[in-house]
Motif scaffolding. Structure first.
Motif, mmCIF file in Angstrom:
data_model
loop_
_atom_site.group_PDB
_atom_site.id
_atom_site.type_symbol
_atom_site.label_atom_id
_atom_site.label_comp_id
_atom_site.label_asym_id
_atom_site.label_seq_id
_atom_site.Cartn_x
_atom_site.Cartn_y
_atom_site.Cartn_z
ATOM 1 N N ASP A 262 0.814 -1.216 0.000
ATOM 2 C CA ASP A 262 0.000 0.000 0.000
ATOM 3 C C ASP A 262 0.853 1.274 0.000
ATOM 4 O O ASP A 262 0.316 2.383 0.018
ATOM 5 N N THR A 263 2.184 1.104 -0.025
ATOM 6 C CA THR A 263 3.035 2.294 0.085
ATOM 7 C C THR A 263 3.389 2.890 -1.285
ATOM 8 O O THR A 263 3.642 4.081 -1.389
ATOM 9 N N ILE A 264 3.396 2.042 -2.344
ATOM 10 C CA ILE A 264 3.730 2.638 -3.645
ATOM 11 C C ILE A 264 2.483 3.213 -4.299
ATOM 12 O O ILE A 264 1.366 2.797 -4.019
ATOM 13 N N ASN A 265 2.697 4.213 -5.179
ATOM 14 C CA ASN A 265 1.516 4.849 -5.778
ATOM 15 C C ASN A 265 0.903 3.938 -6.839
ATOM 16 O O ASN A 265 1.551 3.064 -7.401
ATOM 17 N N ASN A 266 -0.382 4.168 -7.079
ATOM 18 C CA ASN A 266 -1.167 3.261 -7.921
ATOM 19 C C ASN A 266 -0.603 3.077 -9.323
ATOM 20 O O ASN A 266 -0.536 1.959 -9.826
ATOM 21 N N SER A 267 -0.183 4.168 -9.941
ATOM 22 C CA SER A 267 0.217 4.013 -11.340
ATOM 23 C C SER A 267 1.533 3.233 -11.433
ATOM 24 O O SER A 267 1.731 2.450 -12.363
#
Lengths: 326, 326
Positions: A262-267
């Motif tokens: 959940d720490t990296i951004n979605n794209s």
């Protein structure tokens, strides 16, 4: 010619949906139901009911109300599914629970389920028992499929078999039921109605696999959804389950960790997961699988004792639904 | 003698409910449904179906499956209502959404709706159309009633007429439908089935008014609910609406402010509101109103062309339900 017939049927369905006798009051019960029904969908299920009925030379007017009932039921499942999946958008518009609230979506969905039965019950009384039983069993299967899908949320690994069982219930069952009910109204043989059910189940699975594929690989401008939505919401799709099945221990760990990070951004997440999928050739494996179910479905369709031209038209219609530009 | 018959019917209903063919899997779909059905309720609706059927000398075995279907539907509405009302407890146990979660309660409810139709559809095919139409219209009315009830949450004043319209849909319609379906299966005249519907609608309203009264005035040890739950959750009950109708401007302001005051503790709030109700004589006004609906119902019951003893037994059964010790 059959294609012209299909357009006419589609127009009829759309008009009948506009004419559904939802009351005006209570406003917050029926307005969301009306909104849900005006979603610009392809109306695949009611069309399949009418086509199946026509395969056996049944009259449109004998099947149209039931077809509308099936479409109302389908939309009811979408209204409730969107609550369960916390899905904010559907076909470019806010979902019912987002536009109003959860309680309103819940209750509007319930009344749509009732309305679906109101329309199903309009069938000629000589067909009522069989149509009703087929519909109710189909409806129950859709609920079972949705529950398995929810179960997957708290499962790290979903086997390909479990996944297919889920989509055959959640998506396959209603497509199959819509076709089978058309057969019943058209007074087909029992054998034909069983074969058309299996045809529907297989193409339903193919449709769902294609949805999974498009969610990750399509051009968002064409498909109307954000690419990678399934990855962002950590859905246990065919693509994900297949990648886990095929990856070696090391890569498996990487995919699982990345999917749940959940720490990296979605794209970035979507990009990284697609990279892994590409390494494992998931896109063409999924395409092969879609083809397999589509052809398995066609084998059942070919068994029907119906006019060649009519069968061929149905085949073409389904083929067009499957081969969507990615 | 008729009382003995009622106990036998109640036992049959309880046994049939234990035998409902819910599958084992998906576990989180069917376990909550089983839990919901094992709630120790009075099974009023299915019993009324069987009694109405017996009034016209119908056979129990012709009506029992439909009676169970109606009870499944009733419990489905409780499962969904408890989500919408955020109700943590029902009959001394956690509600489905509290014991599991909202999504599970939502979907289990949906499958119960489907199961209800499965059982309704088992009726003899010669009665199917009429039973189905009566049931579906009843089900739709229950949803409408629940929506009006939800609408009341964001309304400061609910008129007595609006309130009665709501409970005649939310509670009256299913009681009336349960009775009417029993009539249909027992092959009553149309006239009798209309009169029994009106009987049911009136006693349904009486039941609900009594529920409102008991919620505020009952001994919690006997009734199994916290006294004043409706006041705490700011429900627009008959008692509240009547008090607003009767109070002068000054007292009206006091009641409204007190009802909506979130700063005082619950037990003080309940005590203060009851004090106002007592000043306005709300308890005996409500008792009068219950009596009025009960007697109005009886007038319709008396019109039925059925054996005196059978009618009298039904009258006594309903009377016992109404006159509960406070």
């Amino acid at each position: 010619m059959e294609n012209n017939k299909y357009s006419t049927l589609q127009e009829l369905i759309e008009n009948k949906i506009k004419d559904i006798n939802f009351k005006n009051e209570p406003h917050l019960l029926y307005e969301p139901a009306r909104y849900s029904m005006s979603n610009g969908g392809k109306r695949i299920r009611p069309l399949l009911t009418l086509i199946a009925n026509d395969l056996f030379n049944g009259k449109v007017e004998d099947a149209i109300d039931v077809a509308i009932g099936i479409e109302i039921f389908h939309n009811f499942t979408l209204v409730h599914d969107d609550i369960m999946d916390s899905a904010p958008m559907r076909r470019g518009r806010p979902t019912v629970y987002k536009k109003w609230n959860t309680n309103i979506a819940l209750l509007s969905g319930d009344v749509m389920f009732g309305k679906a039965y109101e329309y199903i019950s309009k069938v000629n009384s000589s067909k009522l028992v069989n149509v009703l039983n087929s519909f109710t069993q189909g409806a129950i299967k859709v609920c079972e499929g949705q529950q398995y899908d929810m179960d997957f949320e708290s499962t790290t690994f979903v086997s390909i078999d479990e996944y297919k069982k889920m989509i055959s219930l959640k998506t396959g069952a209603l497509i199959a039921t819509a076709l089978q009910i058309g057969c019943i109204i058209g007074s087909s043989s029992i054998e034909d109605s069983i074969n058309i059910y299996k045809f529907g189940e297989n193409i339903g699975i193919a449709f769902q696999l294609q949805d999974d594929l498009l969610d990750t690989y399509s051009n968002p401008d064409k498909f109307g959804k954000i690419t990678g939505g399934d990855i962002i919401s950590k859905k246990k799709t065919f693509l994900y389950s297949k990648s886990i099945e095929l990856a070696d221990e090391n890569m498996k760990k990487q995919i699982v960790n990345m999917y749940n990070d959940d720490t990296i951004n979605n794209s970035d997440k979507v990009k990284n997961i697609i990279k892994k999928y590409n390494e494992l050739n998931i896109k063409s494996i999924t395409e092969e699988e879609i083809k397999k179910y589509y052809e398995e479905g066609l084998n059942y369709l070919k068994k029907l004792k119906v006019e060649y031209n009519k069968r061929k038209a149905l085949e073409e219609y389904v083929e067009n639904l499957i081969v969507r530009e990615i």
